[in-house]
Design a protein around this motif. Structure first.
Motif, short mmCIF file in Angstrom:
data_model
loop_
_atom_site.label_atom_id
_atom_site.label_comp_id
_atom_site.label_asym_id
_atom_site.label_seq_id
_atom_site.Cartn_x
_atom_site.Cartn_y
_atom_site.Cartn_z
N ALA A 70 7.21 0.04 -2.60
CA ALA A 70 5.98 -0.64 -2.78
C ALA A 70 5.91 -1.38 -4.17
O ALA A 70 5.95 -0.84 -5.14
CB ALA A 70 4.93 0.76 -2.95
N ARG A 71 5.50 -2.67 -3.73
CA ARG A 71 5.41 -3.50 -4.94
C ARG A 71 4.49 -4.71 -4.56
O ARG A 71 4.44 -5.05 -3.50
CB ARG A 71 7.03 -4.17 -5.65
CG ARG A 71 7.66 -4.95 -4.66
CD ARG A 71 8.97 -4.96 -5.15
NE ARG A 71 9.74 -5.99 -4.52
CZ ARG A 71 9.96 -7.36 -4.67
NH1 ARG A 71 9.27 -7.90 -5.60
NH2 ARG A 71 10.67 -8.14 -4.00
N ASP A 119 0.92 -1.11 0.18
CA ASP A 119 -0.05 -0.04 0.07
C ASP A 119 1.05 1.32 -0.04
O ASP A 119 2.12 1.22 0.17
CB ASP A 119 -0.95 0.04 1.34
CG ASP A 119 -2.05 -1.10 1.13
OD1 ASP A 119 -2.25 -1.33 -0.05
OD2 ASP A 119 -2.46 -1.49 1.89
N ALA A 120 0.23 2.24 -0.10
CA ALA A 120 0.78 3.47 -0.38
C ALA A 120 1.45 4.15 0.85
O ALA A 120 2.50 4.82 0.84
CB ALA A 120 -0.07 4.78 -0.78
N ASP A 121 1.16 3.62 2.02
CA ASP A 121 1.46 4.16 3.32
C ASP A 121 2.98 3.29 3.76
O ASP A 121 3.53 3.41 4.78
CB ASP A 121 0.68 4.07 4.45
CG ASP A 121 0.17 2.61 4.58
OD1 ASP A 121 0.27 1.80 4.01
OD2 ASP A 121 -0.38 2.57 5.59
#
Length: 429
Positions: free
Chosen positions: A425-426, A343-345
């Motif tokens: 992020a992956r 996730d982006a966070d």
């Protein structure tokens, strides 16, 4: 000796210095040359490489020959230098000048320079030197034999056998270092494959198996229409057959043999069982490198991992082991389970069945692997109670928040790795 021109003595001294440089450089070049490269050149028919390889099989004799020649040359050079010194400076001054001058010349031109050059470019010294040292070793064989006999006798007194020199082999960790430091000689992808092969002996079948609750099979206790639909719509080539549960395993069927019959309605349960092959069982704890050989010897591609009580714990295929070496080689979305998302966070959504080893390998994490194999097992071990949604656990700096449970097990969780804000992020398939 007084009738010898001074120029001739200087010429002789420089020739002796060149010979000293040859012996010094030859010793360093032969001892530091890459033995595997030398063996490869010898196998291709290079005569100098064959001679060098032959001499290196008994380094005691080779060193004896080199040191005999080097010491003889240095002694002769000392005599010539003394004559030159006495010619230029009669008396003790000449001897002192000769000693100091020769020491400096031998140090620079007979030792440091040739040995440094040979260490940097061993093949330039080793291969040509082999053509000279080989006949010298034969010519002075009696003297070399006597010197090495005395030297080897002293070595045996301290527990060292010269015959062991050719028996040294690389350990797994040493071979790993050789592969890792090969640089541009081995493409990076090939390096990763070679290192993965070495890692097979460290991993067991439990590390890559499909857990028993995720094994996809055909329950022959169901009505035939349901079995027929399962055969026709299956996305696997080999499917387990069981009666009621995986504990009552009946065999493994290759769907290529039955899918046409099922589609034509010319197959029934007895016929399906007749076409199935008996299951192949694998004891838990079997290393992957051994299991790869077992699959090859048994002509199998699928096996069921059983514990000490004979209960089925999971399923392992030949493809699973090969993917440990070459990586994922299937691009069919239907055969991939997307169970880890970033996730982006900086946090990750992870299902409980994901193995700890796969997270460490694919995301570079450092979760403990000496206990449970899956995230569900890790969290249950840490909680020491039944999991509840919303519960948080910290393991080795990684924060887990249980988001969903099912049947007293962790269905999914959210993970915040250390410094989550800087994590890449992956999505891991």
């Amino acid at each position: 000796m007084d009738d010898i021109p001074l120029s001739a003595l200087f010429g002789l001294l420089f020739a002796l210095l060149a010979c000293s440089a040859f012996f010094s450089g030859s010793e360093t070049g032969l001892m530091t040359m890459n033995r595997y490269r030398l063996k490869t050149r010898a196998q291709k028919g290079d005569r100098g490489s064959r001679l060098a390889q032959s001499m290196l099989q008994r380094p005691d004799r080779l060193i004896g020959t080199i040191l005999l020649g080097n010491n003889f040359i240095n002694t002769l050079a000392a005599s010539v230098a003394t004559l030159i010194g006495l010619r230029l400076f009669p008396g003790e001054t000449g001897i002192a000048v000769a000693t100091g001058g020769l020491t400096l010349l031998l140090l620079i031109f007979g030792e440091v320079t040739p040995k440094t050059l040979a260490a940097l470019h061993p093949e330039r010294f080793a291969i040509p030197a082999a053509y000279v040292l080989w006949p010298l070793m034969r010519l002075f064989w009696p003297l070399v034999w006597l010197v090495t006999l005395i030297g080897n006798g002293i070595l045996r007194l301290i527990g060292v056998s010269p015959e062991d020199a050719a028996q040294h082999s690389l350990s797994t960790e040493e071979l790993r270092t050789v592969v890792a430091e090969a640089g541009a000689m081995i493409p990076r992808r090939h390096q990763k494959m070679l290192l993965s092969i070495l890692d097979l002996e460290k991993e067991t079948v439990e590390d890559i198996m499909v857990p028993r609750n995720e094994i996809v099979g055909i329950d022959i206790s169901e009505p035939w229409p349901a079995i027929r639909d399962a055969i026709i719509n299956s996305q696997h080539t080999r499917v387990p057959l069981f009666d009621g549960s995986i504990d009552h395993l009946k065999g493994v069927v290759h769907l290529r043999r039955v899918v046409r019959l099922a589609a034509e309605n010319t197959l029934d349960v007895p016929g399906l069982l007749a076409l199935a092959r008996e299951p192949y069982f694998i004891p838990e704890g079997t290393p992957l490198n051994q299991q790869l050989l077992n699959f090859q010897n048994q002509k199998r591609r699928i096996g069921f991992v059983v514990d000490e009580y004979g209960d089925i714990q999971g399923l392992v295929t030949l493809e699973d082991i090969l993917e440990e070496v070459v990586g994922e080689f299937t691009s069919d979305p239907a055969t991939r389970i997307k169970n880890v998302y970033a996730d982006a966070d900086g946090s990750y959504r992870v299902t409980g069945s994901v193995t700890i080893r796969s997270l460490n390998k694919n995301l570079g994490w450092k979760l403990p692997t000496d206990g449970p194999k899956t995230i569900n097992g890790l969290l249950l071990e840490q909680l020491e109670t039944l999991p509840q949604p919303g519960a948080k656990v910290e393991v080795a700096g990684y924060v887990f928040e249980i988001t969903e449970t099912r049947a007293n097990a962790v269905k999914s969780t959210r993970v915040w790795p250390p410094q989550a804000g800087t994590s890449g992020a992956r999505k891991m398939a």
